[in-house]
Design a protein around this motif. Structure first.
Motif, PDB file in Angstrom:
ATOM      1  N   ARG A  40     -14.220  10.176   7.266  1.00 15.04           N
ATOM      2  CA  ARG A  40     -13.925  11.236   6.304  1.00 15.04           C
ATOM      3  C   ARG A  40     -12.453  11.618   6.410  1.00 15.04           C
ATOM      4  N   VAL A  41     -11.786  11.646   5.255  1.00 11.05           N
ATOM      5  CA  VAL A  41     -10.377  12.039   5.185  1.00 11.05           C
ATOM      6  C   VAL A  41     -10.283  13.201   4.211  1.00 11.05           C
ATOM      7  N   ASP A  42      -9.729  14.311   4.642  1.00 11.69           N
ATOM      8  CA  ASP A  42      -9.705  15.470   3.745  1.00 11.69           C
ATOM      9  C   ASP A  42      -8.517  15.403   2.791  1.00 11.69           C
ATOM     10  N   ALA A  43      -8.375  16.422   1.962  1.00  8.92           N
ATOM     11  CA  ALA A  43      -7.357  16.415   0.909  1.00  8.92           C
ATOM     12  C   ALA A  43      -5.945  16.426   1.463  1.00  8.92           C
ATOM     13  N   ARG A  44      -5.786  16.780   2.733  1.00 12.37           N
ATOM     14  CA  ARG A  44      -4.465  16.796   3.368  1.00 12.37           C
ATOM     15  C   ARG A  44      -4.254  15.567   4.247  1.00 12.37           C
ATOM     16  N   ASN A  45      -5.103  14.568   4.074  1.00 12.34           N
ATOM     17  CA  ASN A  45      -5.049  13.332   4.868  1.00 12.34           C
ATOM     18  C   ASN A  45      -5.269  13.594   6.360  1.00 12.34           C
ATOM     19  N   ASP A  64     -28.430   5.405   0.258  1.00 11.90           N
ATOM     20  CA  ASP A  64     -28.749   4.001   0.482  1.00 11.90           C
ATOM     21  C   ASP A  64     -27.616   3.044   0.138  1.00 11.90           C
ATOM     22  N   ALA A  65     -26.576   3.524  -0.525  1.00 12.33           N
ATOM     23  CA  ALA A  65     -25.469   2.664  -0.939  1.00 12.33           C
ATOM     24  C   ALA A  65     -24.179   3.472  -0.909  1.00 12.33           C
ATOM     25  N   PRO A  66     -23.036   2.805  -0.857  1.00  6.72           N
ATOM     26  CA  PRO A  66     -21.759   3.521  -0.834  1.00  6.72           C
ATOM     27  C   PRO A  66     -21.567   4.340  -2.104  1.00  6.72           C
ATOM     28  N   PRO A  67     -21.022   5.546  -2.002  1.00  9.50           N
ATOM     29  CA  PRO A  67     -20.671   6.308  -3.198  1.00  9.50           C
ATOM     30  C   PRO A  67     -19.630   5.551  -4.024  1.00  9.50           C
ATOM     31  N   ARG A  68     -19.530   5.908  -5.287  1.00 13.56           N
ATOM     32  CA  ARG A  68     -18.629   5.193  -6.187  1.00 13.56           C
ATOM     33  C   ARG A  68     -17.179   5.239  -5.706  1.00 13.56           C
ATOM     34  N   ASP A  87     -13.290  13.730   1.674  1.00  9.91           N
ATOM     35  CA  ASP A  87     -14.326  14.732   1.870  1.00  9.91           C
ATOM     36  C   ASP A  87     -13.817  15.775   2.864  1.00  9.91           C
ATOM     37  N   ARG A  88     -14.499  16.893   2.902  1.00  9.07           N
ATOM     38  CA  ARG A  88     -14.228  17.863   3.945  1.00  9.07           C
ATOM     39  C   ARG A  88     -14.623  17.270   5.290  1.00  9.07           C
ATOM     40  N   LEU A 118      -7.216   2.327  10.700  1.00  6.08           N
ATOM     41  CA  LEU A 118      -8.232   2.833   9.782  1.00  6.08           C
ATOM     42  C   LEU A 118      -7.717   4.032   8.989  1.00  6.08           C
ATOM     43  N   VAL A 119      -7.068   4.964   9.671  1.00  3.77           N
ATOM     44  CA  VAL A 119      -6.604   6.175   8.991  1.00  3.77           C
ATOM     45  C   VAL A 119      -5.479   5.849   8.013  1.00  3.77           C
ATOM     46  N   ALA A 120      -4.540   4.987   8.425  1.00  2.61           N
ATOM     47  CA  ALA A 120      -3.437   4.624   7.533  1.00  2.61           C
ATOM     48  C   ALA A 120      -3.948   3.927   6.280  1.00  2.61           C
ATOM     49  N   SER A 121      -4.887   2.994   6.451  1.00  9.06           N
ATOM     50  CA  SER A 121      -5.433   2.277   5.299  1.00  9.06           C
ATOM     51  C   SER A 121      -6.237   3.201   4.396  1.00  9.06           C
ATOM     52  N   ALA A 122      -7.052   4.045   5.005  1.00  8.00           N
ATOM     53  CA  ALA A 122      -7.883   4.962   4.219  1.00  8.00           C
ATOM     54  C   ALA A 122      -7.015   5.918   3.410  1.00  8.00           C
ATOM     55  N   ALA A 123      -6.008   6.506   4.040  1.00  4.21           N
ATOM     56  CA  ALA A 123      -5.144   7.449   3.334  1.00  4.21           C
ATOM     57  C   ALA A 123      -4.424   6.769   2.176  1.00  4.21           C
TER      58      ALA A 123
END
Length: 307
Positions: A40-45, A64-68, A87-88, A118-123
């Motif tokens: 989970r990464v919030d709005a402020r990364n 059951d499946a990844p969100p869009r 997400d929060r 992981l964090v760098a790619s996700a952000a």
């Protein structure tokens, strides 16, 4: 003088397997959802961390499946897939009182290699999706595809891939024991860093170095040498590091208004500032330097060590 980076910049470290083949085999990527980990990464990364590792939740708790809007990040050493969502920062599935909120820019040096990647790619991916919801060609709303690594125009079938904005960052020195550090208008007093700027269309990286330094502080540089690079997902830059030589006899000219102060500092002065910490710490140092998450810090440290 010639020098190299002592260490791989923090956000350039290799951790998890990016598993790019699963981006086109989405069924295989989704098949691992039941056992997958979720970041989970919030709005402020920001993310949750414990003991230098990012907190990963059970992906299946979302359904059951990844969100869009979920993005696929790769696989961990144990084979689990990793996805990320905006997400929060909910509490971990197994609450851990040691978990703390981490801002990547301020505390990234606390992360292990896997977590940093992981964090760098996700952000980077999540920031891009939020800014690429419509086709740049005809304005049609686009949708995510390739497990979050592309967006497609449903009318034309055209795909767009994550945009990266290349920028150069350069340590200017006198080929001896002095280097230029500069301060932008909006920065706190005493905070200085390297000169940087975005690459223009049709421009080589080395040409950008000489142009940016001339535009920002009026110096002409030569012997531009490549050092290394680092992703900077705020929101989607790639910082390409260089060093170059300039004559200290040249006068500073602040032509474009971005830089308000620049000065030549000795290696001894810069070494003392490094020992004092970085700009986020409470210190009486007359010179504050960037934090360790940035490639600027690594370039400065490597230059000092080379002397």
């Amino acid at each position: 003088m010639e020098f190299r980076l002592q260490h791989t910049p923090l956000l350039s470290r290799v951790g998890a397997d990016r598993s790019d083949q699963l981006r086109t085999d989405v069924d295989a990527a989704v098949a691992g959802w039941a056992q997958a980990a979720l970041l989970r990464v919030d709005a402020r990364n920001q993310v949750l961390v414990t003991d230098g590792r990012v907190v990963l939740h059970r992906a299946a708790a979302l359904g059951d499946a990844p969100p869009r809007d979920a993005v696929f990040l790769g696989r961990l050493d144990d084979g689990r897939h990793v996805w990320a969502i905006r997400d929060r920062l909910a509490a971990p599935d197994d609450p851990d009182p040691r978990a703390a909120v981490l801002d990547l820019r301020r505390g990234g040096h606390h992360l292990d290699d896997v977590s940093a990647q992981l964090v760098a790619s996700a952000a980077a991916l999540l920031n891009w999706h939020e800014r690429a919801r419509f086709s740049a060609v005809d304005g049609t709303p686009t949708r995510a595809t390739r497990a979050g690594w592309a967006r497609v125009n449903p009318l034309t079938g055209d795909e767009e891939f994550p945009r990266i904005d290349p920028a150069v960052i350069c340590l200017v020195h006198d080929d001896a024991d002095r280097a230029v550090l500069a301060r932008q208008a909006g920065w706190p007093p005493r905070l200085f860093s390297l000169l940087a700027g975005f690459v223009e269309a049709g421009e080589a990286l080395e040409t950008c170095v000489t142009r940016e330094i001339r535009e920002e502080i009026g110096l002409t540089v030569h012997d531009v040498r490549y050092l290394g690079s680092q992703p900077w997902p705020f929101p989607r830059s790639l910082m390409v590091g260089f060093h170059a030589v300039a004559d200290p006899g040249q006068e500073f000219v602040f032509a474009d208004g971005e830089i308000v102060e620049a000065a030549w500092f000795t290696r001894e002065q810069i070494a003392a500032a490094l020992d004092a910490g970085d700009w986020a710490r409470h210190t009486e140092s007359a010179l504050l330097l960037p934090g360790s998450i940035s490639i600027a810090r690594e370039i400065i440290e490597s230059w000092v060590a080379a002397g």
